[in-house]
Each structure stands twice: as structure tokens, then as C-alpha cells.
Scaffold this motif. Structure first.
Motif, PDB file in Angstrom:
ATOM      1  N   PRO A 190      -2.333 -20.014  10.514  1.00 38.57           N
ATOM      2  CA  PRO A 190      -2.875 -20.119  11.878  1.00 38.57           C
ATOM      3  C   PRO A 190      -1.759 -20.270  12.909  1.00 38.57           C
ATOM      4  N   GLY A 191      -1.911 -19.562  14.025  1.00 37.67           N
ATOM      5  CA  GLY A 191      -0.962 -19.703  15.131  1.00 37.67           C
ATOM      6  C   GLY A 191       0.199 -18.730  15.084  1.00 37.67           C
ATOM      7  N   LEU A 192       0.328 -17.980  13.961  1.00 35.14           N
ATOM      8  CA  LEU A 192       1.438 -17.022  13.822  1.00 35.14           C
ATOM      9  C   LEU A 192       0.967 -15.653  14.313  1.00 35.14           C
ATOM     10  N   SER A 193       1.801 -14.982  15.097  1.00 38.22           N
ATOM     11  CA  SER A 193       1.445 -13.638  15.567  1.00 38.22           C
ATOM     12  C   SER A 193       2.086 -12.594  14.665  1.00 38.22           C
ATOM     13  N   LEU A 194       1.529 -11.401  14.680  1.00 34.87           N
ATOM     14  CA  LEU A 194       2.107 -10.303  13.893  1.00 34.87           C
ATOM     15  C   LEU A 194       3.544 -10.023  14.336  1.00 34.87           C
ATOM     16  N   ALA A 195       3.787 -10.125  15.658  1.00 33.11           N
ATOM     17  CA  ALA A 195       5.147  -9.882  16.162  1.00 33.11           C
ATOM     18  C   ALA A 195       6.122 -10.917  15.588  1.00 33.11           C
ATOM     19  N   GLU A 196       5.678 -12.177  15.511  1.00 32.07           N
ATOM     20  CA  GLU A 196       6.550 -13.225  14.951  1.00 32.07           C
ATOM     21  C   GLU A 196       6.796 -12.982  13.455  1.00 32.07           C
ATOM     22  N   LEU A 197       5.759 -12.540  12.737  1.00 34.82           N
ATOM     23  CA  LEU A 197       5.921 -12.248  11.306  1.00 34.82           C
ATOM     24  C   LEU A 197       6.854 -11.045  11.112  1.00 34.82           C
ATOM     25  N   GLN A 198       6.674 -10.016  11.967  1.00 37.62           N
ATOM     26  CA  GLN A 198       7.523  -8.827  11.888  1.00 37.62           C
ATOM     27  C   GLN A 198       8.995  -9.198  12.114  1.00 37.62           C
ATOM     28  N   ALA A 199       9.227 -10.128  13.055  1.00 40.97           N
ATOM     29  CA  ALA A 199      10.605 -10.533  13.358  1.00 40.97           C
ATOM     30  C   ALA A 199      11.285 -11.181  12.155  1.00 40.97           C
ATOM     31  N   ARG A 200      10.498 -11.681  11.207  1.00 39.08           N
ATOM     32  CA  ARG A 200      11.034 -12.335  10.011  1.00 39.08           C
ATOM     33  C   ARG A 200      11.017 -11.405   8.791  1.00 39.08           C
ATOM     34  N   SER A 201      10.740 -10.129   9.012  1.00 41.14           N
ATOM     35  CA  SER A 201      10.634  -9.157   7.929  1.00 41.14           C
ATOM     36  C   SER A 201      11.518  -7.958   8.263  1.00 41.14           C
ATOM     37  N   GLU A 202      12.118  -7.349   7.234  1.00 42.32           N
ATOM     38  CA  GLU A 202      12.893  -6.132   7.486  1.00 42.32           C
ATOM     39  C   GLU A 202      11.987  -4.901   7.449  1.00 42.32           C
ATOM     40  N   ALA A 203      11.086  -4.853   6.473  1.00 41.46           N
ATOM     41  CA  ALA A 203      10.170  -3.709   6.387  1.00 41.46           C
ATOM     42  C   ALA A 203       9.176  -3.762   7.538  1.00 41.46           C
ATOM     43  N   THR A 204       8.667  -2.590   7.889  1.00 39.17           N
ATOM     44  CA  THR A 204       7.653  -2.520   8.949  1.00 39.17           C
ATOM     45  C   THR A 204       6.306  -2.968   8.391  1.00 39.17           C
ATOM     46  N   LEU A 205       5.646  -3.860   9.133  1.00 39.95           N
ATOM     47  CA  LEU A 205       4.347  -4.392   8.699  1.00 39.95           C
ATOM     48  C   LEU A 205       3.239  -3.730   9.516  1.00 39.95           C
ATOM     49  N   SER A 206       2.100  -3.510   8.886  1.00 38.26           N
ATOM     50  CA  SER A 206       0.929  -3.062   9.639  1.00 38.26           C
ATOM     51  C   SER A 206      -0.192  -4.066   9.422  1.00 38.26           C
ATOM     52  N   SER A 207      -1.179  -4.023  10.291  1.00 40.80           N
ATOM     53  CA  SER A 207      -2.279  -4.979  10.153  1.00 40.80           C
ATOM     54  C   SER A 207      -3.592  -4.237   9.944  1.00 40.80           C
TER      55      SER A 207
ATOM     56  N   THR B 281       0.851  -1.191   0.000  1.00 35.85           N
ATOM     57  CA  THR B 281       0.000   0.000   0.000  1.00 35.85           C
ATOM     58  C   THR B 281       0.888   1.243   0.000  1.00 35.85           C
ATOM     59  N   PRO B 282       0.300   2.413  -0.221  1.00 40.80           N
ATOM     60  CA  PRO B 282       1.101   3.645  -0.134  1.00 40.80           C
ATOM     61  C   PRO B 282       1.763   3.799   1.229  1.00 40.80           C
ATOM     62  N   ASP B 283       1.225   3.130   2.262  1.00 45.52           N
ATOM     63  CA  ASP B 283       1.818   3.187   3.604  1.00 45.52           C
ATOM     64  C   ASP B 283       2.694   1.978   3.896  1.00 45.52           C
ATOM     65  N   GLY B 284       3.050   1.206   2.892  1.00 47.93           N
ATOM     66  CA  GLY B 284       3.913   0.057   3.091  1.00 47.93           C
ATOM     67  C   GLY B 284       3.124  -1.247   3.148  1.00 47.93           C
ATOM     68  N   PHE B 285       3.756  -2.279   3.716  1.00 52.36           N
ATOM     69  CA  PHE B 285       3.137  -3.612   3.736  1.00 52.36           C
ATOM     70  C   PHE B 285       2.009  -3.691   4.758  1.00 52.36           C
ATOM     71  N   LYS B 286       0.868  -4.211   4.314  1.00 49.88           N
ATOM     72  CA  LYS B 286      -0.272  -4.432   5.202  1.00 49.88           C
ATOM     73  C   LYS B 286      -0.574  -5.930   5.198  1.00 49.88           C
ATOM     74  N   VAL B 287      -0.620  -6.524   6.372  1.00 44.01           N
ATOM     75  CA  VAL B 287      -0.855  -7.966   6.498  1.00 44.01           C
ATOM     76  C   VAL B 287      -2.348  -8.236   6.347  1.00 44.01           C
ATOM     77  N   ILE B 288      -2.719  -9.076   5.377  1.00 43.49           N
ATOM     78  CA  ILE B 288      -4.144  -9.375   5.223  1.00 43.49           C
ATOM     79  C   ILE B 288      -4.465 -10.826   5.565  1.00 43.49           C
ATOM     80  N   ASP B 289      -3.438 -11.652   5.742  1.00 42.13           N
ATOM     81  CA  ASP B 289      -3.695 -13.046   6.120  1.00 42.13           C
ATOM     82  C   ASP B 289      -2.400 -13.615   6.688  1.00 42.13           C
ATOM     83  N   MET B 290      -2.536 -14.513   7.669  1.00 37.46           N
ATOM     84  CA  MET B 290      -1.365 -15.210   8.217  1.00 37.46           C
ATOM     85  C   MET B 290      -1.724 -16.669   8.435  1.00 37.46           C
TER      86      MET B 290
END
Lengths: 216, 232
Positions: free
Chosen positions: A199-216, A188-197
Motif C-alpha cells: 500500500p502507498g507505493l506507486s508504479l513509478a516508484e517501483l519502476q525506479a527500483r527496477s532495471e527491467a520495464t514493468l507493466s501493470s 509474461t511473454p511481454d516481460g514483468f507484469k505487476v499484480i500487487d504492490m
């Protein structure tokens, strides 16, 4: 260490992308996992597949030896079939479909995607002799939508979801969505937006595996 | 009487000069004029610029080497213009050793440069490749808010083409994905040489099915070489 989530395998990623492709779209599926997505689009959902070497309405691999036509190969030079309604064109018309903005969607493999939509998927170094561009740059620039399917991280745990790509670009600002083995991300114009993960994965765990900042 | 048929490979290859730009059609083995490439190897022209979609697969032991790879390995190609150059191929090795130049370009840009050459368009702007390594040294202009790069037409002195059916006027019909680069290379070639599986009597090719009219063709050699092989 046991983790509380299970990453998708190749077939799982292909199935996840395929679920989002609606009937009536003209679609090019790139080499690798994107090609597998065709197996998860039911034939009654009429998605018209394009192959760079001049096929519109490509069907699956021949079901038996009787169906093999050695003159009919896809862009990976694998033997394929033609669906009812399919047609053949030469290479310039095939890429007119691509570059002229006629494809609704192109699904490509990737090495890296950046939060500004930049894609790197053809080379890992500007100094390599081997260069395999094929149709990737045309597809990334020309299709109405570009989705990328790739592992969330490299085999040695480096992130592929980045602030900026470090590998040579395929095209700038072209990617609208990324499907990984862990999540689906919109660009998005504001960067990566998480629309699906998965099951069992948290946004914090996904963020830890990404360099860019993720939003939900 | 117009009769573009030639009786021998030597006649088909006559006059190809050192330094020529040679367009080689085909995608995988479908529609690839392998016999004409063998003829070019035999004919001997060197210092060639070779335009071909793929500069060759990585060779596997026990498999025959492709004609493109043999022409390159013989040192006959000064420069290859292609969309796939594999690191571990013969072409990759010669480029690393400084014995051949390579220009690796997007496949749609290759197709459009050929069509432009055949259509009298000397150059065009395209967004494909803008902002990438492909844009290096090229003029950039913005159209419709997007950066676009200037690409030049790519004419050939010679085009090597494969067709399924041909007649003595050089009208051509192709088969399935064997069409690929053949029609646009036929248009872009100054001397277009065709290997055809079938030669039909003039007037028997269904005009609605003719893809390449004979105006784009100079020589036709009847070579019923059989079906393409699946690449390894």
C-alpha cells in the motif's frame, strides 16, 4: 526522507507467498524466506511439502524435546517432523519427484530474476571457488511452477529485477512469479507484469527500483 | 553360507586402493557413515576421488572436524565431486591453493548419475544445468523443445553406507531421512561397505521393509554408534 509505503519484512514476504499456495499442491520450499512460508500455511489446508533429502509430507519443527527425532532433518539439516500421510524415499526418487515434473510448485530464494524468466540464485561470480548448487538447478528446471522470493533491491540499492541476469544462471526461463518486499510480479511473454504492490507505493516508484520495464 | 559381516574396521577397509573413487553417503549427519570415513582415514588410501553431497561445513572453533574435512585436509583427495563446496571450508581452501580439483554438480544430477551407474545406464540427457556453468564442455541436444546436457554415470570403486538394520546377507533398512544417498550409493559401488546399528538374524527383517537387498552389499560392520548429532 519519509516514504509513503512500508516494505514487507521477511515474515511478511513469507506470508504473502503462502497466501497463494492452494490446498492439494505438492511444494518444495527453498532455504531462507521460502522455508518460512510453511509457517503461514494452516495445517488444515493440506499442502504437501517435499524436502530434497527424501521427505514427502514434511511437518514443522518439533514442538517439544519429546518430539525430536535426530534422524529426521530437512534440506537445511534442521530438525523437522513428518505429517500424517508423509513418507521417506531415497535421493534418486526424491529428485525424480523434482526432475520428473511432479511438484506443483517450487519457491526459491534469488539474487536476480530477468524479464525472460532467467534465475540467478546460487553464485555471484563464475570465478568463485565456493559453489553451492545443491538442488536449486533441479528444482528450477523440474517443478511445474517456480516462484522466487527476494528483496526487490540489493542492500546497496542495486536492482535485482533485470533485463538480463549478470550472475551465473541457475536455469534459463524458469521463473513464473516473483514476490519481493515491495510487489508481486508475473513473468509474461511481454516481460514483468505487476499484480500487487505494498500500500502507498506507486508504479513509478517501483519502476525506479527496477532495471527491467514493468507493466501493470 | 553367505556371511557379509566383518569383525573389524581393518577387515572392512581391506583392499581399498590408491586412486579409488569413494562414494560417501549421508545428508547432514543423518545416514552418514562417519565411522567408516574414520576407518578410511586410518587405512591410508590416497589420490582418492571423493563423491559426497557436501564437501564440508565451515569449521567452527571448538567443534570436532568432520571426517570428510579431515580426509581432504590430509591431502588424500585428488578430486571431490559434490553439490556444496563452501568458499571458507577446508575443501574451498585446498581448491584455491590448487591442491585439489572440484566438480560441483546439481544434487539431482548427482543422484541420477549414481542410480544410472547402479543400473547399467552409461549416460543420460537432462535439462538440469543446461545453459549454466554446469553445461560447460558437455554435449547438448534438444528434446521436447528443451536443451538437455549429457551426463555420465558415476560408479564408485567403493561405497561407504550407513544403515539402521542389516542381516548377514547384507539386506538393509534405513531410518527416516537417514536413507538419502545410501541405497543409490550401495547400488553404484563396486565394493559396498556398510556400518549398521543393528545386526538381525537372517529371516527376521520384514521383507516388505527392506530397501536395499543384499545383492548391492559386500561387507557389513556392526557399529551401534548412536543417534546423529545436530550439525552446528
Amino acid at each position: 526522507m519519509s516514504e509513503g509505503f512500508k516494505p514487507l519484512g521477511r515474515a511478511g514476504m513469507a506470508a504473502r507467498v503462502a497466501a497463494d499456495i492452494p490446498a492439494g499442491w505438492y511444494v518444495n520450499l527453498g532455504i531462507g524466506i521460502p522455508t518460512l512460508a510453511a509457517d503461514f500455511v494452516p495445517v488444515e489446508r493440506e499442502v504437501v511439502l517435499h524436502s530434497e533429502n527424501g521427505i514427502l509430507g514434511m511437518g514443522p519443527a518439533p514442538a517439544s524435546d519429546n518430539e525430536v527425532n535426530p534422524w529426521l532433518v530437512n534440506a537445511s539439516t534442521q530438525r523437522v517432523t513428518l505429517r500424517d500421510g508423509g513418507s521417506y524415499v531415497h535421493h534418486a526418487d526424491s529428485f525424480a519427484m523434482v526432475r520428473g515434473g511432479h511438484l506443483d510448485l517450487c519457491v526459491l530464494g534469488g539474487f536476480q530474476v530477468a524479464e525472460n524468466g532467467d534465475l540467478a540464485n546460487w553464485s555471484q561470480s563464475a570465478t568463485e571457488t565456493g559453489r553451492q548448487i545443491g538442488g536449486a538447478m533441479d528444482l528450477a528446471v523440474g517443478a511445474k511452477r517456480v516462484w522466487v522470493v527476494m528483496e526487490h533491491q540489493t542492500k546497496d540499492g542495486q536492482p535485482r529485477i533485470l533485463r538480463r541476469c549478470s550472475y551465473p544462471l541457475t536455469a534459463a526461463g524458469c521463473v513464473s512469479r516473483v514476490y519481493t518486499n515491495l510487489a508481486v510480479l508475473d513473468v509474461t511473454p511481454d516481460g514483468f507484469k505487476v499484480i500487487d504492490m505494498v500500500p502507498g507505493l506507486s508504479l513509478a516508484e517501483l519502476q525506479a527500483r527496477s532495471e527491467a520495464t514493468l507493466s501493470s | 553360507m553367505i556371511d557379509k559381516r566383518v569383525a573389524s574396521m581393518a577387515e572392512a577397509m581391506a583392499g581399498i586402493r590408491d586412486g579409488a573413487t569413494v562414494l560417501m553417503a549421508g545428508f547432514g549427519d543423518a545416514g552418514a557413515p562417519h565411522a567408516l570415513m574414520d576407518g578410511l582415514i586410518e587405512q591410508g588410501a590416497k589420490e582418492l576421488t571423493l563423491v559426497v553431497n557436501s564437501a564440508g561445513r565451515v569449521h567452527k572453533a571448538g567443534e570436532p572436524t568432520s571426517g570428510v574435512a579431515r580426509l581432504i585436509e590430509l591431502g588424500r583427495v585428488r578430486k571431490v565431486i559434490t553439490t556444496f563446496l563452501r568458499e571458507n571450508s577446508v575443501a574451498g581452501r585446498l581448491v584455491r591453493e590448487g591442491r585439489m580439483q572440484a566438480e560441483v554438480i546439481p544434487q539431482g544430477t548427482l543422484a541420477e548419475r549414481l542410480r544410472a551407474a547402479g543400473s547399467g545406464v552409461p549416460a543420460f540427457f537432462t535439462p538440469t544445468g543446461a545453459g549454466t556453468l554446469v553445461a560447460e564442455g558437455k554435449e547438448v541436444r534438444e528434446y521436447n523443445g528443451r536443451p538437455c546436457i549429457l551426463e555420465l554415470a558415476l560408479p564408485g570403486d567403493v561405497a561407504l553406507v550407513e544403515a539402521w538394520e542389516a542381516d548377514r546377507w547384507g539386506n538393509l533398512i534405513f531410518r527416516e531421512s537417514g536413507r538419502n544417498f545410501n541405497p543409490i550409493m550401495a547400488m553404484a559401488g563396486q565394493l559396498t561397505i556398510v556400518q549398521a546399528h543393528h545386526i538381525r538374524e537372517l529371516g527376521t527383517l520384514e521383507p516388505n521393509r527392506v530397501v536395499t537387498p543384499g545383492i548391492f552389499v559386500n561387507r557389513v560392520l556392526h557399529l551401534p554408534v548412536g543417534d546423529p548429532k545436530l550439525p552446528g
